[in-house]
Design a protein around this motif. Sequence first.
Motif, PDB file in Angstrom:
ATOM      1  N   PRO A   1      26.820  -9.479 -72.388  1.00  0.00           N
ATOM      2  CA  PRO A   1      27.048 -10.815 -72.114  1.00  0.00           C
ATOM      3  C   PRO A   1      27.989 -11.370 -73.234  1.00  0.00           C
ATOM      4  N   LEU A   2      28.000 -10.801 -74.577  1.00  0.00           N
ATOM      5  CA  LEU A   2      28.699 -11.271 -75.247  1.00  0.00           C
ATOM      6  C   LEU A   2      30.116 -10.919 -75.547  1.00  0.00           C
ATOM      7  N   TRP A   3      30.490  -9.538 -75.312  1.00  0.00           N
ATOM      8  CA  TRP A   3      31.711  -9.310 -74.969  1.00  0.00           C
ATOM      9  C   TRP A   3      32.369  -9.731 -73.694  1.00  0.00           C
ATOM     10  N   ILE A   4      31.711  -9.836 -72.622  1.00  0.00           N
ATOM     11  CA  ILE A   4      32.193 -10.494 -71.601  1.00  0.00           C
ATOM     12  C   ILE A   4      32.642 -11.903 -71.620  1.00  0.00           C
ATOM     13  N   GLU A   5      31.798 -12.818 -72.390  1.00  0.00           N
ATOM     14  CA  GLU A   5      32.158 -14.039 -72.536  1.00  0.00           C
ATOM     15  C   GLU A   5      33.300 -14.056 -73.558  1.00  0.00           C
ATOM     16  N   GLY A   6      33.479 -13.266 -74.631  1.00  0.00           N
ATOM     17  CA  GLY A   6      34.581 -12.911 -75.415  1.00  0.00           C
ATOM     18  C   GLY A   6      36.068 -12.825 -74.382  1.00  0.00           C
ATOM     19  N   LEU A   7      35.800 -11.795 -73.583  1.00  0.00           N
ATOM     20  CA  LEU A   7      36.935 -11.439 -72.859  1.00  0.00           C
ATOM     21  C   LEU A   7      37.354 -12.655 -72.072  1.00  0.00           C
ATOM     22  N   ARG A   8      36.614 -13.474 -71.479  1.00  0.00           N
ATOM     23  CA  ARG A   8      36.741 -14.701 -70.628  1.00  0.00           C
ATOM     24  C   ARG A   8      37.528 -15.717 -71.441  1.00  0.00           C
ATOM     25  N   ARG A   9      37.480 -15.583 -72.905  1.00  0.00           N
ATOM     26  CA  ARG A   9      37.991 -16.552 -73.814  1.00  0.00           C
ATOM     27  C   ARG A   9      39.584 -16.157 -74.064  1.00  0.00           C
ATOM     28  N   TRP A  10      39.866 -15.166 -73.654  1.00  0.00           N
ATOM     29  CA  TRP A  10      41.357 -14.277 -74.099  1.00  0.00           C
ATOM     30  C   TRP A  10      42.338 -15.293 -73.287  1.00  0.00           C
ATOM     31  N   SER A  11      43.429 -15.519 -73.971  1.00  0.00           N
ATOM     32  CA  SER A  11      44.255 -16.111 -73.289  1.00  0.00           C
ATOM     33  C   SER A  11      45.208 -15.191 -72.227  1.00  0.00           C
ATOM     34  N   ASP A  12      46.070 -15.848 -71.538  1.00  0.00           N
ATOM     35  CA  ASP A  12      46.544 -15.183 -70.575  1.00  0.00           C
ATOM     36  C   ASP A  12      47.418 -14.227 -70.959  1.00  0.00           C
ATOM     37  N   GLU A  13      48.335 -14.420 -72.185  1.00  0.00           N
ATOM     38  CA  GLU A  13      49.004 -13.761 -73.031  1.00  0.00           C
ATOM     39  C   GLU A  13      48.317 -12.399 -73.416  1.00  0.00           C
ATOM     40  N   GLU A  14      47.235 -12.630 -73.845  1.00  0.00           N
ATOM     41  CA  GLU A  14      46.235 -11.401 -74.496  1.00  0.00           C
ATOM     42  C   GLU A  14      46.092 -10.430 -73.329  1.00  0.00           C
ATOM     43  N   TRP A  15      45.755 -10.998 -72.231  1.00  0.00           N
ATOM     44  CA  TRP A  15      45.513 -10.094 -71.106  1.00  0.00           C
ATOM     45  C   TRP A  15      46.714  -9.307 -70.647  1.00  0.00           C
ATOM     46  N   SER A  16      47.667 -10.076 -70.478  1.00  0.00           N
ATOM     47  CA  SER A  16      49.075  -9.543 -70.188  1.00  0.00           C
ATOM     48  C   SER A  16      49.463  -8.395 -71.285  1.00  0.00           C
ATOM     49  N   ALA A  17      49.284  -8.568 -72.406  1.00  0.00           N
ATOM     50  CA  ALA A  17      49.426  -7.556 -73.361  1.00  0.00           C
ATOM     51  C   ALA A  17      48.352  -6.392 -73.273  1.00  0.00           C
ATOM     52  N   LEU A  18      47.385  -6.745 -73.012  1.00  0.00           N
ATOM     53  CA  LEU A  18      46.379  -5.688 -72.814  1.00  0.00           C
ATOM     54  C   LEU A  18      47.006  -4.621 -71.582  1.00  0.00           C
ATOM     55  N   PHE A  19      47.353  -5.363 -70.414  1.00  0.00           N
ATOM     56  CA  PHE A  19      47.652  -4.734 -68.958  1.00  0.00           C
ATOM     57  C   PHE A  19      49.022  -3.924 -69.529  1.00  0.00           C
ATOM     58  N   GLU A  20      49.798  -4.477 -70.202  1.00  0.00           N
ATOM     59  CA  GLU A  20      51.232  -3.903 -70.541  1.00  0.00           C
ATOM     60  C   GLU A  20      50.847  -2.814 -71.586  1.00  0.00           C
ATOM     61  N   GLY A  21      49.787  -2.538 -72.214  1.00  0.00           N
ATOM     62  CA  GLY A  21      49.487  -1.579 -73.145  1.00  0.00           C
ATOM     63  C   GLY A  21      50.031  -1.814 -74.695  1.00  0.00           C
ATOM     64  N   ILE A  22      50.244  -3.106 -74.890  1.00  0.00           N
ATOM     65  CA  ILE A  22      51.024  -3.453 -76.064  1.00  0.00           C
ATOM     66  C   ILE A  22      50.090  -4.506 -76.855  1.00  0.00           C
ATOM     67  N   LEU A  23      48.803  -4.696 -76.498  1.00  0.00           N
ATOM     68  CA  LEU A  23      47.884  -5.443 -77.122  1.00  0.00           C
ATOM     69  C   LEU A  23      47.300  -4.611 -78.417  1.00  0.00           C
TER      70      LEU A  23
END
Length: 464
Positions: free
Chosen positions: A107-129
């Motif tokens: 539950p802790l890291w899931i809540e952390g992920l939910r607080r990520w910005s759209d930019e962080e998610w985009s960077a993750l999906f693009e492999g540049i985070l």
Amino acid sequence: MKKNSEMYQLVYEYYETRILLGFYTCHDKLPSIPKICEIFHFAPVTVHTALSLLEKNGYIKLSARRTAEVVFDASPEILRQNAFDYFIVRRQGVIQIAKSGALLLEPLWIEGLRRWSDEEWSALFEGILTFPQTPLSSPVEFYLFAINALNNRLALNLLWEVIRYLRFPYLANGMETFSELQEMDSLTKDEAIALFKKDAKSTYLWTSQRLFHFLDEAALETSCDTKEQIPFSWNIYRQRPQLRYSLSSRLIREIMQGKYPEGTYLPSLSQMVKLYGVPMMTVRRALEILEEFGFTKSYHGKGTQVYIRPVELDFTKSPIQEGCRFYLDSLQILALTIRGISFHTWTHAASKKKEALLEKLSFLLSEKKCSLCIESCLIFIEQESTLPMVQECYTRLRELLTWGYPLTLARFKRQNMDEKYETSITSIIQCLTEKSPEKFSAALETLLLEEEKYSRQFWTPYIN
């Protein structure tokens, strides 16, 4: 919750594990000090401290102009025995972490992920985070980075303590990646989180199965007596000066529970030294903290009287800052984990234990002591949970939550303190009366989420 003076232990344990278990062998070179500083994001003095301790214990040899050289010389059989000796007494702990992780860590890291910005998610999906580099595998770095989004030192401390206990993340080469990361760019956040949950469970299962296979094989090759298991222990206070916070928390809890009623005097200093098993200086500092929080008043030649009163807290003082941080961090962890843990505990608790909790809460309501309702529910979980790791962590969290008493007193003043919790305890009593685990868990979650939300809004400006 890592202080600079203990950071060196992470470096020390990392290289000690790799040497003892054969990742490094005799005459191998460790990375240079600047490289280790880069990997751990530590200052050179911290790395020097860790390397000096490794040298003192016979693992490496330091040189002024060269990188450290491993001098620990052991045969493959000895290295294999080292691994067996460490993990065989932690086998049950590894199993317990698997059982408890979904309730405590997930539950802790899931809540952390939910607080990520759209930019962080985009960077993750693009492999540049870019995650803050650690000597661990990419997935472990990812979960540390996710929890870091909570801005909760206690939550990070918990994950690091799990890593330190398991030790096998220290043996990763740092290059592992998520197998399905390249296919995530078409997923929603919720779908990606579900995939991460699946990956975390399968990775831990695969690693632990390999470990158990090794232990079973090694047990056939070595003669060993059955050894007592070493359970996971959450060591929040690693520095001796922190003992004063632990003792202060205990005394506040005992005052609130009525062991030391208002108007009475606490035991003498010498009596408290014997009673609590701590040095005299620790007792003195703990009593100073209690007075700063408005729970006691000391009189020269007479002693320390329990004298609960709202005070203006001085947030320039370290104990006030630390107490507030402990409270907010522990409250957030409880709010994020309580629903699953309370539901799991309820389904395994005996009927008479649930009835005892109902009687306890009803008594608190009748006696106008509603502020003790959260602690009573947490004690129920500690005593009735079938998961030792949950018992361990919730005991620590309950101790830290004690700092909420003086903070709530300062915020709401004494006459409103119990009124604040009256509606919540009435709701929880109703759920217990209906014997509904779903409603009971939901009511506890609602109480803690609201407490965490409003406490953080009120107190965060004072500690940042």
